[in-house]
Design an enzyme around this catalytic site. Structure first.
Site, mmCIF file in Angstrom:
data_model
loop_
_atom_site.group_PDB
_atom_site.id
_atom_site.type_symbol
_atom_site.label_atom_id
_atom_site.label_comp_id
_atom_site.label_asym_id
_atom_site.label_seq_id
_atom_site.Cartn_x
_atom_site.Cartn_y
_atom_site.Cartn_z
ATOM 1 C CG ASP A 195 -1.915 0.965 1.267
ATOM 2 O OD1 ASP A 195 -2.698 1.026 0.489
ATOM 3 O OD2 ASP A 195 -1.793 1.947 2.201
ATOM 4 C CD GLU A 263 -2.307 2.090 -3.828
ATOM 5 O OE1 GLU A 263 -3.199 2.421 -3.969
ATOM 6 O OE2 GLU A 263 -1.674 2.386 -2.494
HETATM 7 C C1 NOJ Z 1 -4.490 3.006 -0.924
HETATM 8 C C2 NOJ Z 1 -5.459 1.936 -0.474
HETATM 9 O O1 NOJ Z 1 -5.819 1.385 -1.691
HETATM 10 C C3 NOJ Z 1 -6.697 2.751 0.195
HETATM 11 O O2 NOJ Z 1 -7.895 2.242 -0.013
HETATM 12 C C4 NOJ Z 1 -6.350 3.285 1.254
HETATM 13 O O3 NOJ Z 1 -7.279 4.061 1.810
HETATM 14 C C5 NOJ Z 1 -4.955 4.224 1.264
HETATM 15 N N1 NOJ Z 1 -4.224 3.333 0.536
HETATM 16 C C6 NOJ Z 1 -4.399 4.289 2.579
HETATM 17 O O4 NOJ Z 1 -3.873 3.074 3.083
#
Ligand code: NOJ
Length: 535
Positions: A195, A263
């Site tokens: 993430d 991500e």
């Molecule tokens: C990216 C995640 O995909 C999202 O759902 C989340 O709110 C944020 N990062 C914070 O962790």
């Protein structure tokens, strides 16, 4: 070839996938029961949204214990059963690694806030003073600094105040995260989706980010400062290279092949830096979401594909993600109101014919539209904050529909979010029964990815020039070539195969397509995947 270089990943948003105990929330035993259906669809890897205990201020992305599995999802034993079942079906499992921040309820944060000189004192970013130390802004709106009521000190949170950012400069943090990752690798998981990995490292001096000077940036300054800044000090920092190298070393040392998929965060939706963080001593892959943020157009899609291919070059593996739990549903973003299914079938042809990793978000294989929720049903923190300007992400997180049964077979209780309104017709059972459905088109393309050498391993040849209505590319391997051609417009389009190319067997077609001597005629939203030969 390493498995992850051509993996077909399915993102399970666990809360909304399948409930097994009637509490209205999806869980691991429920998801396990659906694994054979995912195998039938043809994916080979599943990524689970966060499974760890969480107060759910951001639905699992605020983790309070990295070593455990939330009771609401069935606990550790249920994850054991899930991973074993997936492996028995030949599928791999990725966990969501949320290591930029924890929950404010995590014991580390509780200790850090209570004991500045204690063992966790420097595990978060703290600042004494009457004002925050800089202008950094939260992705979820407002300042990225909040005041701890008890001590009066400021702490940093790139997302909600309940999600304090870890201080990756503290050796304790990297050790603790490595221990957590190693524990799950030992458990048998096959990798992590990391993430917002490019936010881990922050400039040690905490200087202000420069304000953007372009019109959009200037307009955003008051309403949504996060978008108005150039994130040079709180993202994509050079120090990130060391953090990623250490994580990669952990992954390389496992007794089974594991993968790290980052991500990437970029509020401008360009993802220019994603490829920089991939390589033998960095991540295996990093998401490049430009295509996801592109409006439906042949030129736009061609440009987005070309941008990622150019950035990743020959040595790095691209990944193709068109939907997830953060953005408006694909079927609503890319619908013209009346040809949704035809368009979604083309999406399968375009996306799943590409080399690299492909990621399918649950429900996109059915063309599930964005859910419409009344304000009272909104659960997502940014949705609550910005309603009605921005309604949050609940609309793309509504539960899966498996059958025409009540609540789509998702739960016997009351679903935590309502299903899409046409779930009685738009569900897995109904679409599996029709060979021309969106689901069946995904299945056919996923089968080609596994079985056809050119679709599996072929080199991508994208035309240099984009076409106004068609998207086309070739995949070429020692065992033959395949061409994908789709008509993104409502008009009938004639197109001739490039010189030196002869059409072979048609592998898959959607809509009205005819061909003669290399001349193709594609009706509205028609597409095909065909073998081609050099003449
Ligand atoms: C990216 C995640 O995909 C999202 O759902 C989340 O709110 C944020 N990062 C914070 O962790």
């Amino acid at each position: 070839m390493d498995w992850w270089t051509h993996a077909a990943v399915y993102q399970i948003y666990l809360r909304s996938f399948q409930d097994s105990d009637g509490d209205g929330i999806g869980d691991l035993d429920g998801a396990r029961a659906r694994l054979p259906e995912l195998a039938e669809l043809g994916v080979d890897t599943v990524w689970l949204s966060p499974v760890h205990p969480s107060p759910d201020a951001d639905f699992g992305y605020d983790v309070s214990d990295y070593g455990d599995v939330a009771a609401v999802y069935g606990g550790r034993e249920a994850l054991r059963r899930f991973v074993d079942a997936a492996h028995a079906l030949g599928m791999r499992v990725l966990l969501d690694g949320v290591f930029n921040h924890t929950s404010d309820q995590h014991a580390w944060f509780q200790s850090s806030r209570a004991h500045p000189d204690g063992p966790h004192g420097d595990w978060y970013h703290w600042h004494d003073g009457s004002r925050p130390p800089n202008n950094w802004a939260s992705t979820f709106g407002g300042s990225a600094w909040s005041r701890d009521a008890a001590s009066g000190r400021w702490y940093l949170h790139s997302f909600a105040p309940e999600q304090p950012d870890l201080n990756w400069r503290s050796p304790g943090v990297s050790q603790a995260v490595h221990d957590a990752m190693a524990g799950w690798f030992d458990f048998g998981i096959d990798g992590f989706r990391l993430d917002v990995f490019n936010s881990y490292a922050k400039h040690p001096g905490l200087p202000d980010n420069p304000w953007r000077t372009d019109l959009l940036g200037r307009l955003a300054r008051l309403v949504y400062p996060f978008f108005a800044q150039a994130h040079v000090h709180d993202r994509d920092r050079p120090e990130l290279a060391t953090i990623l190298a250490q994580m990669r070393a952990l992954s390389d040392a496992t007794d089974h092949p594991t993968v790290l998929v980052g991500e990437t965060l970029d509020e401008r939706f360009q993802y220019d830096r994603a490829a920089d963080w991939c390589g033998p001593d960095r991540l295996h892959l990093a998401f490049h979401f430009r295509w996801l943020h592109t409006r439906w157009s042949a030129r736009g899609f061609h440009g987005a594909i070309a941008a990622q291919v150019a950035a990743f070059g020959d040595g790095r593996t691209p990944s193709w993600v068109l939907g997830n739990h953060d953005f408006r549903r694909l079927a609503s973003r890319w619908s013209d109101g009346s040809h949704t299914d035809a368009r979604m079938r083309l999406v399968a042809l375009m996306q799943l014919g590409l080399p690299g990793m492909v990621v399918v978000y649950q429900g996109d294989e059915l063309g599930i539209p964005e859910g419409r929720l009344p304000r009272s049903a909104i659960q997502d923190p940014p949705g609550k904050r910005f309603w009605p300007l921005y309604k949050g992400r609940d609309g793309c997180r509504t539960p899966m529909a498996w059958s025409p049964d009540v609540h789509g077979g998702f739960t016997t209780g009351t679903p935590w979010l309502p299903l899409h309104s046409d779930h009685a017709a738009r569900n897995v059972a109904a679409q599996r029964a029709r060979s021309d459905s969106v689901w069946s088109t995904y299945q056919a393309m996923l089968r080609l990815r596994r079985t056809h050498p050119a679709v599996r391993d072929g080199v991508l040849v994208l035309p240099e020039e984009a076409h106004a209505q068609l998207l086309t590319y070739r995949r070429t391997s020692a065992h033959g070539s395949v061409r994908v051609v789709v008509n993104l417009s409502r008009a009938t389009v004639d197109w001739t195969l490039p010189q030196g190319e002869r059409q072979g067997a048609v592998l898959l077609s959607c809509g009205t397509v005819s061909s003669e001597d290399g001349s193709l005629r594609l009706g509205a939203y028609a597409g095909l995947v065909t073998e081609v030969e050099r003449s």
